[in-house]
Design a protein around this motif. Structure first.
Motif, PDB file in Angstrom:
ATOM      1  N   ARG A  88      50.629  18.242  81.123  1.00  0.00           N
ATOM      2  CA  ARG A  88      50.955  17.515  79.805  1.00  0.00           C
ATOM      3  C   ARG A  88      49.996  15.987  79.533  1.00  0.00           C
ATOM      4  NH1 ARG A  88      57.336  17.201  78.158  1.00  0.00           N
ATOM      5  NH2 ARG A  88      56.213  16.329  75.738  1.00  0.00           N
ATOM      6  N   VAL A 130      42.676  22.409  73.876  1.00  0.00           N
ATOM      7  CA  VAL A 130      43.434  22.664  74.424  1.00  0.00           C
ATOM      8  C   VAL A 130      42.701  24.451  74.384  1.00  0.00           C
ATOM      9  CG1 VAL A 130      45.503  23.955  74.200  1.00  0.00           C
ATOM     10  CG2 VAL A 130      45.500  21.653  74.496  1.00  0.00           C
ATOM     11  N   VAL A 146      49.968  27.119  70.760  1.00  0.00           N
ATOM     12  CA  VAL A 146      49.731  26.010  71.712  1.00  0.00           C
ATOM     13  C   VAL A 146      50.929  25.285  71.741  1.00  0.00           C
ATOM     14  CG1 VAL A 146      48.604  23.729  71.778  1.00  0.00           C
ATOM     15  CG2 VAL A 146      47.519  26.057  71.690  1.00  0.00           C
ATOM     16  N   ALA A 150      51.499  20.938  75.509  1.00  0.00           N
ATOM     17  CA  ALA A 150      50.604  20.614  75.639  1.00  0.00           C
ATOM     18  C   ALA A 150      49.439  19.567  75.002  1.00  0.00           C
ATOM     19  CB  ALA A 150      50.088  22.284  75.275  1.00  0.00           C
ATOM     20  N   ILE A 162      55.713  21.450  83.190  1.00  0.00           N
ATOM     21  CA  ILE A 162      55.032  21.682  82.070  1.00  0.00           C
ATOM     22  C   ILE A 162      56.393  23.341  81.519  1.00  0.00           C
ATOM     23  CG2 ILE A 162      52.435  21.162  81.956  1.00  0.00           C
ATOM     24  CD1 ILE A 162      51.634  23.924  83.307  1.00  0.00           C
ATOM     25  N   TYR A 166      52.967  26.839  78.246  1.00  0.00           N
ATOM     26  CA  TYR A 166      51.586  25.956  78.508  1.00  0.00           C
ATOM     27  C   TYR A 166      50.923  26.499  79.515  1.00  0.00           C
ATOM     28  CZ  TYR A 166      48.411  22.277  79.110  1.00  0.00           C
ATOM     29  OH  TYR A 166      47.049  21.325  78.593  1.00  0.00           O
ATOM     30  N   GLN A 170      47.581  29.184  80.089  1.00  0.00           N
ATOM     31  CA  GLN A 170      46.323  28.362  81.241  1.00  0.00           C
ATOM     32  C   GLN A 170      45.611  29.091  82.291  1.00  0.00           C
ATOM     33  OE1 GLN A 170      46.225  24.454  82.905  1.00  0.00           O
ATOM     34  NE2 GLN A 170      48.111  23.976  81.934  1.00  0.00           N
TER      35      GLN A 170
END
Length: 220
Positions: A88, A130, A146, A150, A162, A166, A170
Motif C-alpha cells: 500500500r 497503478v 483499482v 492500492a 494488501i 490488489y 498486479q
C-alpha cells in the motif's frame, strides 16, 4: 537537636533502602523475568515477528516495506521495482533516510479529511500510477477495478498486507517481469491469501513480504 538529626538519618536511610530495593525489583528482576518469559514462550513475537530468508532476517510480518529501485541522481522518490508485488502507499506522519526499505519514521495516518485537496490529488496520482505500472502489452488495468488499498495508506501507514484484489491486479505485471506464466503467479497469490480471523473478523489479506519471498523462490 540530636533526636531530630537521628530521626532524619533514619528517614534518609529508610528512603535509600527503599530506593535500592525498588530499583533492584522494578529495574532489574522484573524486566529480566518478563524478558525471560517472553523469550521462552513467545520468542517469535518478542523478537518482532521477524521473517527470515536463507537464514537472514529480511523484515517483519507486522510491518510493511517498500520494493523500490535504487534512488537515481536528481530523484526525490525512488521508482518502484516492478518485478515485485507492491504494498500500500505509505503516506503518514514523517519520513526518514535511514531505513530505505520503508520511508515512514512515525506510525500514523495522514489525518486529512475526505475532501482535502492534497489527499484527493494523492489518490488520483496513485490510481494513475497503478493503472500505468500494472498494464502490460496483453493486459490493460481497468481504472474502475483499482481497489481502495492500492491508492490509500492504512491507519498506521505500516500495513504489511494488501487485499487479494490488489494482489491479483498486479499478477500480469509480475508474471511478465519475472518471465512466469500468469496462471502460476495467480496460484501463488491464492496460496498466500489468508481468510478472515476466526472466519468473520477483518478482511481477507495477503502479506506482501511473504508473497515476495515465495516469488523470489519461484523465479529463481
Amino acid at each position: 537537636m540530636n533526636n531530630s538529626a537521628g530521626s532524619t538519618a533514619r528517614i534518609l536511610g529508610a528512603g535509600l533502602r527503599a530506593l535500592l530495593v525498588l530499583t533492584l525489583v522494578c529495574g532489574v528482576i522484573y524486566p529480566l523475568a518478563v524478558t525471560g518469559i517472553a523469550q521462552g514462550l513467545f520468542s517469535h513475537r518478542a523478537n518482532g515477528s521477524e521473517v527470515k530468508e536463507a537464514g537472514r532476517v529480511v523484515g517483519s510480518s507486522l510491518i510493511g516495506q517498500r520494493y523500490d529501485l535504487p534512488l537515481k541522481a536528481g530523484q526525490e522518490t525512488p521508482a518502484p521495482d516492478l518485478r515485485w508485488f507492491q504494498p500500500r502507499p505509505s503516506n503518514g506522519l514523517g519520513s526518514n533516510s535511514v531505513n530505505t526499505q520503508y520511508k515512514l519514521i512515525l506510525s500514523g495516518a495522514t489525518n486529512r479529511s475526505g475532501d482535502n485537496k492534497e489527499l484527493i490529488q494523492w489518490v488520483k496520482d496513485a490510481k494513475a500510477a497503478v493503472v500505468r505500472d500494472n498494464s502490460t502489452a496483453g493486459y490493460r488495468v481497468d481504472p474502475a477495478a483499482v481497489p481502495a488499498d492500492a491508492v490509500t495508506s492504512s491507519g498506521s501507514g505500516l500495513d504489511p498486507d494488501i487485499s487479494p484484489e490488489y494482489a491479483r491486479l498486479q499478477v500480469h505485471r509480475v508474471a511478465e517481469r519475472n518471465h512466469l506464466s500468469v496462471a502460476r503467479v495467480e496460484k501463488l497469490v491464492g496460496e498466500h491469501t489468508e481468510g478472515r480471523v476466526l472466519g468473520f473478523v477483518g478482511e481477507p489479506r495477503v502479506n506482501v513480504l511473504a508473497l515476495n519471498i515465495a516469488l523470489r523462490e519461484l523465479a529463481g
